[in-house]
Design a protein around this motif. Structure first.
Motif, PDB file in Angstrom:
ATOM      1  N   GLU A   1      -2.987   3.938  13.016  1.00 38.08           N
ATOM      2  CA  GLU A   1      -4.063   4.657  12.347  1.00 38.08           C
ATOM      3  C   GLU A   1      -4.940   3.744  11.501  1.00 38.08           C
ATOM      4  O   GLU A   1      -6.043   4.129  11.113  1.00 38.08           O
ATOM      5  CB  GLU A   1      -3.469   5.755  11.457  1.00 38.08           C
ATOM      6  CG  GLU A   1      -2.802   6.877  12.224  1.00 38.08           C
ATOM      7  CD  GLU A   1      -3.777   7.612  13.132  1.00 38.08           C
ATOM      8  OE1 GLU A   1      -4.845   8.031  12.623  1.00 38.08           O
ATOM      9  OE2 GLU A   1      -3.487   7.763  14.337  1.00 38.08           O
ATOM     10  N   ASN A   2      -4.449   2.538  11.178  1.00 38.70           N
ATOM     11  CA  ASN A   2      -5.207   1.623  10.328  1.00 38.70           C
ATOM     12  C   ASN A   2      -5.691   0.375  11.057  1.00 38.70           C
ATOM     13  O   ASN A   2      -6.490  -0.387  10.506  1.00 38.70           O
ATOM     14  CB  ASN A   2      -4.339   1.194   9.131  1.00 38.70           C
ATOM     15  CG  ASN A   2      -4.126   2.320   8.146  1.00 38.70           C
ATOM     16  OD1 ASN A   2      -4.944   2.552   7.273  1.00 38.70           O
ATOM     17  ND2 ASN A   2      -3.015   3.038   8.293  1.00 38.70           N
ATOM     18  N   PHE A   3      -5.212   0.154  12.278  1.00 42.70           N
ATOM     19  CA  PHE A   3      -5.662  -0.978  13.098  1.00 42.70           C
ATOM     20  C   PHE A   3      -6.267  -0.439  14.394  1.00 42.70           C
ATOM     21  O   PHE A   3      -5.836  -0.794  15.480  1.00 42.70           O
ATOM     22  CB  PHE A   3      -4.495  -1.908  13.438  1.00 42.70           C
ATOM     23  CG  PHE A   3      -4.139  -2.860  12.336  1.00 42.70           C
ATOM     24  CD1 PHE A   3      -4.992  -3.867  11.949  1.00 42.70           C
ATOM     25  CD2 PHE A   3      -2.915  -2.749  11.688  1.00 42.70           C
ATOM     26  CE1 PHE A   3      -4.657  -4.741  10.934  1.00 42.70           C
ATOM     27  CE2 PHE A   3      -2.562  -3.626  10.682  1.00 42.70           C
ATOM     28  CZ  PHE A   3      -3.441  -4.627  10.294  1.00 42.70           C
ATOM     29  N   ARG A   4      -7.226   0.425  14.293  1.00 42.40           N
ATOM     30  CA  ARG A   4      -7.839   0.997  15.487  1.00 42.40           C
ATOM     31  C   ARG A   4      -8.505  -0.096  16.314  1.00 42.40           C
ATOM     32  O   ARG A   4      -9.102  -1.025  15.768  1.00 42.40           O
ATOM     33  CB  ARG A   4      -8.844   2.067  15.101  1.00 42.40           C
ATOM     34  CG  ARG A   4      -8.205   3.280  14.422  1.00 42.40           C
ATOM     35  CD  ARG A   4      -9.257   4.342  14.145  1.00 42.40           C
ATOM     36  NE  ARG A   4      -8.669   5.488  13.439  1.00 42.40           N
ATOM     37  CZ  ARG A   4      -8.042   6.474  14.043  1.00 42.40           C
ATOM     38  NH1 ARG A   4      -7.913   6.482  15.350  1.00 42.40           N
ATOM     39  NH2 ARG A   4      -7.552   7.478  13.338  1.00 42.40           N
ATOM     40  N   TYR A   5      -8.374   0.042  17.645  1.00 45.63           N
ATOM     41  CA  TYR A   5      -8.972  -0.875  18.616  1.00 45.63           C
ATOM     42  C   TYR A   5      -8.331  -2.267  18.596  1.00 45.63           C
ATOM     43  O   TYR A   5      -8.899  -3.216  19.098  1.00 45.63           O
ATOM     44  CB  TYR A   5     -10.488  -1.009  18.392  1.00 45.63           C
ATOM     45  CG  TYR A   5     -11.187   0.309  18.223  1.00 45.63           C
ATOM     46  CD1 TYR A   5     -11.230   1.250  19.247  1.00 45.63           C
ATOM     47  CD2 TYR A   5     -11.774   0.641  17.001  1.00 45.63           C
ATOM     48  CE1 TYR A   5     -11.858   2.476  19.092  1.00 45.63           C
ATOM     49  CE2 TYR A   5     -12.398   1.868  16.820  1.00 45.63           C
ATOM     50  CZ  TYR A   5     -12.441   2.773  17.866  1.00 45.63           C
ATOM     51  OH  TYR A   5     -13.051   3.992  17.686  1.00 45.63           O
TER      52      TYR A   5
ATOM     53  N   ARG B   1      -3.083   4.094  -2.188  1.00 44.94           N
ATOM     54  CA  ARG B   1      -2.068   5.095  -2.531  1.00 44.94           C
ATOM     55  C   ARG B   1      -1.538   5.780  -1.281  1.00 44.94           C
ATOM     56  O   ARG B   1      -0.343   6.060  -1.174  1.00 44.94           O
ATOM     57  CB  ARG B   1      -2.647   6.108  -3.525  1.00 44.94           C
ATOM     58  CG  ARG B   1      -2.950   5.535  -4.891  1.00 44.94           C
ATOM     59  CD  ARG B   1      -3.159   6.625  -5.922  1.00 44.94           C
ATOM     60  NE  ARG B   1      -4.359   7.401  -5.641  1.00 44.94           N
ATOM     61  CZ  ARG B   1      -5.570   7.086  -6.084  1.00 44.94           C
ATOM     62  NH1 ARG B   1      -5.742   5.990  -6.810  1.00 44.94           N
ATOM     63  NH2 ARG B   1      -6.603   7.848  -5.804  1.00 44.94           N
ATOM     64  N   THR B   2      -2.432   6.053  -0.341  1.00 40.94           N
ATOM     65  CA  THR B   2      -2.007   6.690   0.907  1.00 40.94           C
ATOM     66  C   THR B   2      -1.059   5.791   1.681  1.00 40.94           C
ATOM     67  O   THR B   2      -0.011   6.238   2.177  1.00 40.94           O
ATOM     68  CB  THR B   2      -3.221   7.021   1.783  1.00 40.94           C
ATOM     69  OG1 THR B   2      -4.102   7.889   1.072  1.00 40.94           O
ATOM     70  CG2 THR B   2      -2.782   7.697   3.077  1.00 40.94           C
ATOM     71  N   LEU B   3      -1.412   4.515   1.799  1.00 39.99           N
ATOM     72  CA  LEU B   3      -0.554   3.563   2.510  1.00 39.99           C
ATOM     73  C   LEU B   3       0.777   3.385   1.791  1.00 39.99           C
ATOM     74  O   LEU B   3       1.841   3.367   2.421  1.00 39.99           O
ATOM     75  CB  LEU B   3      -1.264   2.217   2.639  1.00 39.99           C
ATOM     76  CG  LEU B   3      -2.444   2.152   3.609  1.00 39.99           C
ATOM     77  CD1 LEU B   3      -3.169   0.810   3.479  1.00 39.99           C
ATOM     78  CD2 LEU B   3      -1.978   2.360   5.037  1.00 39.99           C
TER      79      LEU B   3
ATOM     80  N   LEU C   1      -0.901  -5.966   2.258  1.00 43.23           N
ATOM     81  CA  LEU C   1      -1.327  -6.696   3.449  1.00 43.23           C
ATOM     82  C   LEU C   1      -2.367  -5.909   4.252  1.00 43.23           C
ATOM     83  O   LEU C   1      -3.388  -6.460   4.686  1.00 43.23           O
ATOM     84  CB  LEU C   1      -0.114  -7.012   4.341  1.00 43.23           C
ATOM     85  CG  LEU C   1       0.844  -8.098   3.823  1.00 43.23           C
ATOM     86  CD1 LEU C   1       2.048  -8.228   4.747  1.00 43.23           C
ATOM     87  CD2 LEU C   1       0.120  -9.430   3.697  1.00 43.23           C
ATOM     88  N   LEU C   2      -2.104  -4.626   4.444  1.00 43.82           N
ATOM     89  CA  LEU C   2      -3.058  -3.797   5.173  1.00 43.82           C
ATOM     90  C   LEU C   2      -4.359  -3.636   4.402  1.00 43.82           C
ATOM     91  O   LEU C   2      -5.452  -3.627   4.992  1.00 43.82           O
ATOM     92  CB  LEU C   2      -2.454  -2.419   5.450  1.00 43.82           C
ATOM     93  CG  LEU C   2      -1.481  -2.324   6.623  1.00 43.82           C
ATOM     94  CD1 LEU C   2      -0.994  -0.896   6.786  1.00 43.82           C
ATOM     95  CD2 LEU C   2      -2.141  -2.782   7.905  1.00 43.82           C
TER      96      LEU C   2
ATOM     97  N   LYS D   1      -8.168  -4.600   5.550  1.00 41.69           N
ATOM     98  CA  LYS D   1      -9.267  -3.640   5.550  1.00 41.69           C
ATOM     99  C   LYS D   1     -10.310  -3.945   4.477  1.00 41.69           C
ATOM    100  O   LYS D   1     -11.330  -3.260   4.375  1.00 41.69           O
ATOM    101  CB  LYS D   1      -8.712  -2.230   5.338  1.00 41.69           C
ATOM    102  CG  LYS D   1      -7.722  -1.803   6.420  1.00 41.69           C
ATOM    103  CD  LYS D   1      -7.167  -0.425   6.171  1.00 41.69           C
ATOM    104  CE  LYS D   1      -8.182   0.633   6.482  1.00 41.69           C
ATOM    105  NZ  LYS D   1      -7.586   1.983   6.470  1.00 41.69           N
ATOM    106  N   LYS D   2     -10.013  -4.961   3.637  1.00 47.07           N
ATOM    107  CA  LYS D   2     -10.937  -5.412   2.586  1.00 47.07           C
ATOM    108  C   LYS D   2     -11.298  -4.270   1.629  1.00 47.07           C
ATOM    109  O   LYS D   2     -12.459  -4.031   1.319  1.00 47.07           O
ATOM    110  CB  LYS D   2     -12.205  -6.005   3.203  1.00 47.07           C
ATOM    111  CG  LYS D   2     -11.941  -7.238   4.062  1.00 47.07           C
ATOM    112  CD  LYS D   2     -13.214  -7.801   4.640  1.00 47.07           C
ATOM    113  CE  LYS D   2     -12.912  -9.029   5.492  1.00 47.07           C
ATOM    114  NZ  LYS D   2     -14.144  -9.611   6.105  1.00 47.07           N
TER     115      LYS D   2
END
Length: 237
Positions: A209-213, A128-130, A113-114, A118-119
């Protein structure tokens, strides 16, 4: 030839012992600071492959030592209320693989989903990090059950608490094992509550950290992922 076989077996045994000792170390570090679920994954993915996860277990191995072992124990100690005990027609290896995939299905779902948001491609380092980060968060729900199941196993009891309480009602006096069991159950509740708080914090940090702003999006998905993971853990166990 025989000496090489012995040497290989010695290295394997030593590696297994080291990894088993690293299980509580890794769990303690993750409970100590929830943001390490993401930070560990980020830091390790920046290293060379041969240098990764030397001081603590990788999320995959940690999941094997916690989720799979717990699930296999549940087949013998959870009675018939768990769907694990109802899996038929599979070998132990096939069953363990199935359990591992099911246990980490939420981590895969959240990562996809993330990644879609982030496409980015599935084979990217970001995926892999997520994935590693979300697998680490399963520690907060599996650790309390790990403690409960192992304690129950050594006490010769069952983790089917409702059935156990009905059995206790028929007894006139409580024994030492009954007192220890209830003490263990109280510890399980306390660690479980702490785990829920840590889980929420870890999920919020990963999403932040992945949905900044996007603060509202972060809180929405944090709550959504938290509810899904808790619902899944409750239904699974």
């Amino acid at each position: 030839m025989f000496e090489k076989l012995i040497d290989s077996f010695e290295k394997l045994c030593l590696q297994i012992i080291i990894e088993i000792l690293l299980v509580p170390v890794t769990i303690f570090k993750l409970f100590q600071e929830p943001h390490r679920c993401y930070d560990f994954s980020i830091n390790e993915m920046e290293k060379e492959e041969t240098e990764r996860f030397r001081d603590y277990l990788s999320p995959i191995k940690l999941s094997v030592y916690t989720s799979v072992i717990i699930s296999v124990l549940l087949m013998d100690y959870s009675g018939q209320q768990s769907f694990i005990s109802k899996i038929k027609g599979l070998s132990m290896v096939e069953k363990a693989l199935f359990i591992f995939l099911i246990n980490n299905s939420t981590a895969v779902l959240f990562s996809v989903l993330l990644l879609g948001y982030k496409k980015e491609k599935v084979n990217s380092t970001t995926f892999r990090t997520l994935l590693f980060s979300f697998i680490y968060t399963t520690v907060y729900t599996s650790t309390p059950f790990f403690i409960l199941i192992l304690s129950t196993m050594f006490l010769g009891q069952t983790i089917d608490v409702l059935s156990y309480l009905k059995h206790i009602e028929t007894l006139q006096t409580y024994g030492a094992k009954d007192d220890i069991f209830f003490l263990v159950f109280v510890v399980f509740i306390i660690i479980g509550l702490i785990g829920l708080v840590k889980l929420f914090k870890a999920l919020h940090y990963i999403l932040k950290e992945n949905f900044r702003y996007h603060p509202y999006v972060v809180w929405f998905f944090t709550l959504l992922f938290f509810v899904i993971q808790i619902y899944y853990a409750r239904g699974f166990v």
